[in-house]
Design a protein around this motif. Sequence first.
Motif, PDB file in Angstrom:
ATOM      1  N   VAL A 157      41.170 -86.874  39.268  1.00  7.89           N
ATOM      2  CA  VAL A 157      39.903 -86.182  39.031  1.00  7.89           C
ATOM      3  C   VAL A 157      40.121 -84.677  39.093  1.00  7.89           C
ATOM      4  CG1 VAL A 157      37.539 -85.843  39.847  1.00  7.89           C
ATOM      5  CG2 VAL A 157      38.617 -88.096  40.049  1.00  7.89           C
ATOM      6  N   GLN A 158      39.602 -83.973  38.102  1.00  8.97           N
ATOM      7  CA  GLN A 158      39.690 -82.512  38.099  1.00  8.97           C
ATOM      8  C   GLN A 158      38.681 -81.956  39.101  1.00  8.97           C
ATOM      9  OE1 GLN A 158      39.747 -80.708  34.237  1.00  8.97           O
ATOM     10  NE2 GLN A 158      39.161 -78.690  35.005  1.00  8.97           N
ATOM     11  N   ALA A 159      39.189 -81.351  40.169  1.00 13.17           N
ATOM     12  CA  ALA A 159      38.326 -80.924  41.270  1.00 13.17           C
ATOM     13  C   ALA A 159      37.744 -79.534  41.085  1.00 13.17           C
ATOM     14  CB  ALA A 159      39.096 -80.982  42.589  1.00 13.17           C
ATOM     15  N   VAL A 160      38.305 -78.759  40.166  1.00 11.85           N
ATOM     16  CA  VAL A 160      37.833 -77.387  39.948  1.00 11.85           C
ATOM     17  C   VAL A 160      37.515 -77.207  38.475  1.00 11.85           C
ATOM     18  CG1 VAL A 160      38.381 -74.933  40.136  1.00 11.85           C
ATOM     19  CG2 VAL A 160      39.268 -76.538  41.839  1.00 11.85           C
ATOM     20  N   GLY A 161      36.305 -76.774  38.179  1.00 10.11           N
ATOM     21  CA  GLY A 161      35.905 -76.567  36.798  1.00 10.11           C
ATOM     22  C   GLY A 161      34.764 -75.576  36.719  1.00 10.11           C
ATOM     23  N   CYS A 185      42.494 -83.266  42.267  1.00  9.94           N
ATOM     24  CA  CYS A 185      43.531 -82.262  42.056  1.00  9.94           C
ATOM     25  C   CYS A 185      42.983 -81.146  41.181  1.00  9.94           C
ATOM     26  CB  CYS A 185      44.769 -82.890  41.418  1.00  9.94           C
ATOM     27  SG  CYS A 185      44.454 -83.701  39.833  1.00  9.94           S
ATOM     28  N   ARG A 186      43.730 -80.072  41.069  1.00 16.88           N
ATOM     29  CA  ARG A 186      43.244 -78.919  40.307  1.00 16.88           C
ATOM     30  C   ARG A 186      43.238 -79.189  38.811  1.00 16.88           C
ATOM     31  NH1 ARG A 186      45.040 -74.191  37.887  1.00 16.88           N
ATOM     32  NH2 ARG A 186      47.207 -74.820  38.096  1.00 16.88           N
ATOM     33  N   ASP A 187      44.306 -79.803  38.292  1.00 13.91           N
ATOM     34  CA  ASP A 187      44.412 -80.035  36.850  1.00 13.91           C
ATOM     35  C   ASP A 187      45.080 -81.385  36.599  1.00 13.91           C
ATOM     36  OD1 ASP A 187      44.731 -80.033  34.130  1.00 13.91           O
ATOM     37  OD2 ASP A 187      45.847 -78.151  34.025  1.00 13.91           O
ATOM     38  N   PRO A 188      44.306 -82.428  36.278  1.00  9.70           N
ATOM     39  CA  PRO A 188      44.887 -83.756  36.070  1.00  9.70           C
ATOM     40  C   PRO A 188      45.935 -83.811  34.968  1.00  9.70           C
ATOM     41  CG  PRO A 188      42.502 -83.884  36.235  1.00  9.70           C
ATOM     42  CD  PRO A 188      42.850 -82.431  36.134  1.00  9.70           C
ATOM     43  N   SER A 189      45.826 -82.935  33.972  1.00  6.58           N
ATOM     44  CA  SER A 189      46.741 -83.009  32.833  1.00  6.58           C
ATOM     45  C   SER A 189      48.165 -82.620  33.199  1.00  6.58           C
ATOM     46  CB  SER A 189      46.236 -82.118  31.692  1.00  6.58           C
ATOM     47  OG  SER A 189      46.274 -80.748  32.072  1.00  6.58           O
ATOM     48  N   THR A 190      48.335 -81.871  34.272  1.00  4.28           N
ATOM     49  CA  THR A 190      49.676 -81.439  34.674  1.00  4.28           C
ATOM     50  C   THR A 190      50.055 -81.920  36.069  1.00  4.28           C
ATOM     51  OG1 THR A 190      48.814 -79.339  35.562  1.00  4.28           O
ATOM     52  CG2 THR A 190      49.507 -79.361  33.255  1.00  4.28           C
ATOM     53  N   HIS A 191      49.155 -82.635  36.725  1.00  4.30           N
ATOM     54  CA  HIS A 191      49.387 -83.012  38.119  1.00  4.30           C
ATOM     55  C   HIS A 191      50.354 -84.186  38.230  1.00  4.30           C
ATOM     56  CE1 HIS A 191      48.395 -82.972  42.366  1.00  4.30           C
ATOM     57  NE2 HIS A 191      48.245 -84.277  42.337  1.00  4.30           N
ATOM     58  N   VAL A 192      51.291 -84.089  39.156  1.00  6.43           N
ATOM     59  CA  VAL A 192      52.231 -85.176  39.447  1.00  6.43           C
ATOM     60  C   VAL A 192      51.965 -85.625  40.879  1.00  6.43           C
ATOM     61  CG1 VAL A 192      54.645 -85.871  39.611  1.00  6.43           C
ATOM     62  CG2 VAL A 192      53.944 -84.187  37.885  1.00  6.43           C
ATOM     63  N   PRO A 193      51.267 -86.744  41.068  1.00  7.93           N
ATOM     64  CA  PRO A 193      50.860 -87.132  42.418  1.00  7.93           C
ATOM     65  C   PRO A 193      51.986 -87.621  43.303  1.00  7.93           C
ATOM     66  CG  PRO A 193      50.204 -88.806  40.849  1.00  7.93           C
ATOM     67  CD  PRO A 193      50.734 -87.655  40.050  1.00  7.93           C
ATOM     68  N   SER A 194      53.066 -88.146  42.688  1.00  7.53           N
ATOM     69  CA  SER A 194      54.130 -88.727  43.497  1.00  7.53           C
ATOM     70  C   SER A 194      55.446 -88.687  42.747  1.00  7.53           C
ATOM     71  CB  SER A 194      53.791 -90.174  43.864  1.00  7.53           C
ATOM     72  OG  SER A 194      54.865 -90.784  44.546  1.00  7.53           O
ATOM     73  N   THR A 207      27.378 -84.249  53.589  1.00 10.78           N
ATOM     74  CA  THR A 207      27.104 -85.006  52.371  1.00 10.78           C
ATOM     75  C   THR A 207      28.093 -84.587  51.286  1.00 10.78           C
ATOM     76  OG1 THR A 207      24.756 -85.191  52.896  1.00 10.78           O
ATOM     77  CG2 THR A 207      25.394 -85.519  50.599  1.00 10.78           C
ATOM     78  N   VAL A 208      28.640 -85.571  50.605  1.00 11.23           N
ATOM     79  CA  VAL A 208      29.622 -85.336  49.548  1.00 11.23           C
ATOM     80  C   VAL A 208      28.967 -85.591  48.193  1.00 11.23           C
ATOM     81  CG1 VAL A 208      31.830 -86.099  48.570  1.00 11.23           C
ATOM     82  CG2 VAL A 208      31.535 -85.973  51.055  1.00 11.23           C
ATOM     83  N   ASP A 209      29.251 -84.745  47.232  1.00 10.54           N
ATOM     84  CA  ASP A 209      28.693 -84.894  45.887  1.00 10.54           C
ATOM     85  C   ASP A 209      29.502 -85.940  45.121  1.00 10.54           C
ATOM     86  OD1 ASP A 209      27.394 -84.610  43.481  1.00 10.54           O
ATOM     87  OD2 ASP A 209      28.270 -82.650  42.999  1.00 10.54           O
ATOM     88  N   VAL A 210      29.299 -87.203  45.479  1.00 12.81           N
ATOM     89  CA  VAL A 210      30.050 -88.284  44.843  1.00 12.81           C
ATOM     90  C   VAL A 210      29.722 -88.369  43.357  1.00 12.81           C
ATOM     91  CG1 VAL A 210      30.401 -90.782  44.786  1.00 12.81           C
ATOM     92  CG2 VAL A 210      30.288 -89.592  46.977  1.00 12.81           C
ATOM     93  N   ALA A 211      28.444 -88.217  43.015  1.00 16.42           N
ATOM     94  CA  ALA A 211      28.058 -88.273  41.602  1.00 16.42           C
ATOM     95  C   ALA A 211      28.767 -87.183  40.805  1.00 16.42           C
ATOM     96  CB  ALA A 211      26.546 -88.138  41.468  1.00 16.42           C
ATOM     97  N   GLY A 212      28.872 -85.990  41.387  1.00 18.26           N
ATOM     98  CA  GLY A 212      29.567 -84.901  40.710  1.00 18.26           C
ATOM     99  C   GLY A 212      31.050 -85.182  40.551  1.00 18.26           C
ATOM    100  N   ILE A 213      31.653 -85.795  41.561  1.00 13.49           N
ATOM    101  CA  ILE A 213      33.072 -86.150  41.477  1.00 13.49           C
ATOM    102  C   ILE A 213      33.299 -87.157  40.353  1.00 13.49           C
ATOM    103  CG2 ILE A 213      34.942 -87.363  42.675  1.00 13.49           C
ATOM    104  CD1 ILE A 213      33.942 -86.058  45.272  1.00 13.49           C
ATOM    105  N   LEU A 214      32.441 -88.180  40.292  1.00 14.24           N
ATOM    106  CA  LEU A 214      32.605 -89.208  39.267  1.00 14.24           C
ATOM    107  C   LEU A 214      32.319 -88.681  37.864  1.00 14.24           C
ATOM    108  CD1 LEU A 214      31.014 -92.311  41.034  1.00 14.24           C
ATOM    109  CD2 LEU A 214      33.431 -91.715  40.820  1.00 14.24           C
ATOM    110  N   ALA A 215      31.514 -87.622  37.781  1.00 12.60           N
ATOM    111  CA  ALA A 215      31.192 -87.046  36.475  1.00 12.60           C
ATOM    112  C   ALA A 215      32.237 -86.034  36.010  1.00 12.60           C
ATOM    113  CB  ALA A 215      29.819 -86.374  36.531  1.00 12.60           C
ATOM    114  N   SER A 216      33.171 -85.681  36.876  1.00 17.75           N
ATOM    115  CA  SER A 216      34.188 -84.688  36.527  1.00 17.75           C
ATOM    116  C   SER A 216      35.237 -85.285  35.598  1.00 17.75           C
ATOM    117  CB  SER A 216      34.867 -84.166  37.800  1.00 17.75           C
ATOM    118  OG  SER A 216      33.926 -83.574  38.670  1.00 17.75           O
ATOM    119  N   ASN A 217      35.934 -84.410  34.899  1.00 15.97           N
ATOM    120  CA  ASN A 217      37.006 -84.838  34.008  1.00 15.97           C
ATOM    121  C   ASN A 217      38.028 -85.672  34.782  1.00 15.97           C
ATOM    122  OD1 ASN A 217      38.732 -84.898  31.685  1.00 15.97           O
ATOM    123  ND2 ASN A 217      39.958 -83.269  32.615  1.00 15.97           N
ATOM    124  N   THR A 218      38.299 -86.871  34.270  1.00 16.88           N
ATOM    125  CA  THR A 218      39.177 -87.803  34.973  1.00 16.88           C
ATOM    126  C   THR A 218      40.173 -88.422  34.007  1.00 16.88           C
ATOM    127  OG1 THR A 218      37.416 -88.358  36.542  1.00 16.88           O
ATOM    128  CG2 THR A 218      39.270 -89.887  36.398  1.00 16.88           C
TER     129      THR A 218
END
Length: 214
Positions: free
Chosen positions: A136-140, A116-125, A46-57
């Motif tokens: 989505v900020q995956a660690v907080g 990702c760990r930090d959306p503010s500095t992440h470069v996806p491509s 089971t994946v915490d989808v609600a938690g993912i959507l509630a994370s800093n994005t």
Amino acid sequence: MDAPISRKRSRLALDDGEDADDALKRSRTQSEIEELAVIPPDEAWTVDVAGILASNTLAPPPGNHLRPHSNADWHRSGSLFVLCVQGSVQLHYDLLCSVLPQLYSVSPSLQALVLCRDPSTHVPSAAAAAFSLPLVQAVGPGYNHFVRLGLLHPLGGGEHPLDALVVVDGRARRRLVLPFGWGAGKHVGTPAGRIVQAHLMNLLASCVETLARE
């Protein structure tokens, strides 16, 4: 009479110009790829989808040619999710963006996100024409989505992931994990990795088609 060549032995047959070590690596990779499959519902985490959507994005910037679907209606629609769990590899992001039109045609309410760990500095491509997905900020404080997905890098200091594409079904179950840079996908970024890339993307499309029918 000569004995028939077994499937296992045939995998080790050398291509022209290929040495034994390369053939062995190719055989092991092929075997690992063949083991990838859609996870049965009763075996899926089971994946915490609600938690993912509630994370800093961070939302994608305006002007993208293919805008992600809104995440607001996922509870009502039972949307599928494709999570691009991203650390240092960029290839799976680009591959996902390239097949999104196909996936949307099968599952119009599908949600595609980058964890990702930090959306503010992440470069996806690094690709100029890359599609911009929500980051989505995956660690907080008090949470780590990499851990919950089973994709925490063992050498990442507790904050970095194993790169992967993860498919989550409409009941928030982890149904497919496609590794990039490790496991069956450890050679995906090499000059000989195009066959692996194609196989992984075919698995992704097949999984979405299967889950859309469930």
